[in-house]
Write an enzyme that holds these catalytic residues in place. Structure first.
Site, mmCIF file in Angstrom:
data_model
loop_
_atom_site.group_PDB
_atom_site.id
_atom_site.type_symbol
_atom_site.label_atom_id
_atom_site.label_comp_id
_atom_site.label_asym_id
_atom_site.label_seq_id
_atom_site.Cartn_x
_atom_site.Cartn_y
_atom_site.Cartn_z
ATOM 1 N N ILE A 58 0.845 -1.193 0.000
ATOM 2 C CA ILE A 58 0.000 0.000 0.000
ATOM 3 C C ILE A 58 0.877 1.238 0.000
ATOM 4 C CG2 ILE A 58 -1.773 1.297 1.248
ATOM 5 C CD1 ILE A 58 -2.799 -1.332 2.377
ATOM 6 N N THR A 60 5.042 2.755 1.045
ATOM 7 C CA THR A 60 6.373 2.630 1.598
ATOM 8 C C THR A 60 6.709 3.937 2.283
ATOM 9 O OG1 THR A 60 6.943 1.299 -0.308
ATOM 10 C CG2 THR A 60 8.756 2.091 1.013
ATOM 11 N N ALA A 64 8.000 2.845 8.199
ATOM 12 C CA ALA A 64 7.162 1.650 8.120
ATOM 13 C C ALA A 64 6.672 1.433 6.695
ATOM 14 C CB ALA A 64 5.961 1.813 9.052
ATOM 15 N N ASN A 65 6.261 0.215 6.422
ATOM 16 C CA ASN A 65 5.615 -0.100 5.164
ATOM 17 C C ASN A 65 4.246 -0.655 5.481
ATOM 18 O OD1 ASN A 65 8.646 -0.519 4.875
ATOM 19 N ND2 ASN A 65 7.968 -0.351 2.777
ATOM 20 N N VAL A 66 3.287 -0.295 4.649
ATOM 21 C CA VAL A 66 1.932 -0.795 4.868
ATOM 22 C C VAL A 66 1.595 -1.738 3.721
ATOM 23 C CG1 VAL A 66 -0.473 -0.168 5.249
ATOM 24 C CG2 VAL A 66 1.326 1.375 6.032
ATOM 25 N N GLU A 148 -7.803 -2.824 10.299
ATOM 26 C CA GLU A 148 -8.805 -2.800 9.243
ATOM 27 C C GLU A 148 -8.230 -2.123 7.992
ATOM 28 O OE1 GLU A 148 -13.053 -0.406 8.605
ATOM 29 O OE2 GLU A 148 -11.864 -0.102 10.400
ATOM 30 N N ASP A 191 0.322 14.319 14.928
ATOM 31 C CA ASP A 191 0.871 14.387 13.562
ATOM 32 C C ASP A 191 -0.271 14.537 12.570
ATOM 33 O OD1 ASP A 191 2.782 14.429 11.549
ATOM 34 O OD2 ASP A 191 2.923 12.246 11.409
ATOM 35 N N ASP A 209 -2.562 6.787 11.450
ATOM 36 C CA ASP A 209 -1.182 7.022 11.875
ATOM 37 C C ASP A 209 -1.121 7.592 13.294
ATOM 38 O OD1 ASP A 209 1.508 7.056 11.697
ATOM 39 O OD2 ASP A 209 1.660 8.477 10.046
HETATM 40 N N1 ADP Z 1 -5.629 0.905 7.445
HETATM 41 C C1 ADP Z 1 -5.240 1.370 6.260
HETATM 42 N N2 ADP Z 1 -5.959 1.095 5.146
HETATM 43 C C2 ADP Z 1 -5.562 1.565 3.940
HETATM 44 N N3 ADP Z 1 -4.464 2.327 3.738
HETATM 45 C C3 ADP Z 1 -3.709 2.628 4.814
HETATM 46 C C4 ADP Z 1 -4.064 2.177 6.115
HETATM 47 N N4 ADP Z 1 -3.134 2.629 6.986
HETATM 48 C C5 ADP Z 1 -2.257 3.338 6.251
HETATM 49 N N5 ADP Z 1 -2.597 3.339 4.937
HETATM 50 C C6 ADP Z 1 -1.852 3.994 3.851
HETATM 51 O O1 ADP Z 1 -0.484 3.941 4.115
HETATM 52 C C7 ADP Z 1 0.053 5.243 4.261
HETATM 53 C C8 ADP Z 1 1.073 5.268 5.397
HETATM 54 O O2 ADP Z 1 0.438 4.934 6.613
HETATM 55 P P1 ADP Z 1 0.749 5.723 7.928
HETATM 56 O O3 ADP Z 1 0.088 4.997 9.047
HETATM 57 O O4 ADP Z 1 0.417 7.169 7.756
HETATM 58 O O5 ADP Z 1 2.323 5.498 8.063
HETATM 59 P P2 ADP Z 1 3.569 6.486 8.028
HETATM 60 O O6 ADP Z 1 4.090 6.437 9.417
HETATM 61 O O7 ADP Z 1 4.486 5.857 7.038
HETATM 62 O O8 ADP Z 1 3.104 7.863 7.626
HETATM 63 C C9 ADP Z 1 -1.150 6.140 4.508
HETATM 64 O O9 ADP Z 1 -0.954 7.437 4.047
HETATM 65 C C10 ADP Z 1 -2.242 5.445 3.734
HETATM 66 O O10 ADP Z 1 -2.199 5.848 2.385
HETATM 67 MG MG MG Z 2 1.468 8.947 7.930
#
Ligand code: ADP
Ligand code: MG
Length: 254
Positions: A58, A60, A64-66, A148, A191, A209
């Site tokens: 989703i 990088t 972290a990576n999602v 979720e 944040d 986040d």
């Molecule tokens: N639960 C989720 N469902 C769908 N996309 C998500 C979810 N959590 C994060 N993302 C996607 O991943 C990106 C990075 O997540 P985030 O929690 O903001 O991490 P970071 O610390 O890298 O900013 C988000 O901007 C969003 O686009």
């Molecule tokens: Mg973020």
């Protein structure tokens, strides 16, 4: 069990989880994210049914990576994996120190990252309980958080940053209401900006986040709150007049 047998068993577990990470072979930091200990952590989450397969990247990020995955029942989940080797764990410390929930800090990079994930999970639980729309937290272990998935089919909802609002006022009102609810539940996001707000198909905002969110008695809580309010006012100020003081007062009103 002898040490060799033990290693064999761990190798088998690693192979098993590796087989369930699909289509990410070309993902450029594969080895950096999926190190041995992270694979074993994923294996444990797999065993409990929280993750069955992982099949999409989703996002990088810096720390972290999602990833997109499916749980044992075929529901989509988002899996956020903090990299241990390259984490900016020093930045994390100032959010953890001063948070009474984590007073007994164990030092060391790994432990700080693990604590960070635990903190994000607890913050999401608090926000969810306080009726703030956030990804529902599902499970966490070590440097991995399962929540979720927010999106339609395999496509995550867009960030507010890359979204053209039809009714910016409606989004603004909701976000401010959520800030107020968090405050009432003793939490400051810390944040908040157009990068950490997703917009669903009904143009409803979802806050994400929460790793750096802190309780109100954290020494920097009010500074973080001010910064959040400023960010929100800056963003929505492009669409209509907003007053920092009004928003701040509303959010912190008894
Ligand atoms: N639960 C989720 N469902 C769908 N996309 C998500 C979810 N959590 C994060 N993302 C996607 O991943 C990106 C990075 O997540 P985030 O929690 O903001 O991490 P970071 O610390 O890298 O900013 C988000 O901007 C969003 O686009
Ligand atoms: Mg973020």
């Amino acid at each position: 069990m002898g040490i060799e047998e033990k290693i064999k068993r761990l190798d088998k577990q690693i192979d098993e989880i590796r087989d369930r990470i699909k289509g990410l072979e070309d993902f450029k930091t594969f080895n950096e994210v999926f190190d041995r200990s992270t694979l074993l952590t994923l294996y444990k989450l797999l065993n409990k049914g929280y993750i069955d397969i992982m099949y999409g990247v989703i996002k990088t990020g810096k720390e972290a990576n999602v990833f997109l995955g499916l749980d044992r029942n075929g529901n989509r989940v988002a899996v956020k994996i903090y990299r241990i080797a390259t984490s900016e764990y020093k930045n994390m410390i100032k959010y953890i120190e001063g948070d009474w929930r984590f007073a007994r800090i164990r030092k060391g990079k790994r432990n700080i990252v693990f604590l960070w994930v635990q903190k994000e999970f607890k913050n999401l639980e608090t926000a969810y309980r306080c009726k703030v729309r956030v990804p529902k937290p599902i499970a966490y272990k070590n440097n991995v958080l399962v929540m979720e998935f927010l999106g339609v089919d395999d496509i995550p909802y867009p960030m507010l940053k890359f979204y053209e609002p039809e009714n910016a006022r409606k989004i603004f009102d909701r976000v401010v209401e959520y800030m107020r609810r968090l405050y009432k539940c003793n939490l400051v996001h810390g944040d908040l900006s157009e990068y950490n707000i997703l917009i669903d198909e009904n143009e409803e905002p979802i806050l994400i986040d929460f790793s750096q969110a802190v309780p109100l008695d954290h020494p920097n809580a009010m500074e973080f709150l001010e910064r959040d309010v400023r960010n929100i006012c800056r963003y929505f100020g492009e669409y209509f007049d907003v007053s920092f003081d009004d928003v701040y007062k509303y959010v912190t009103k008894k």
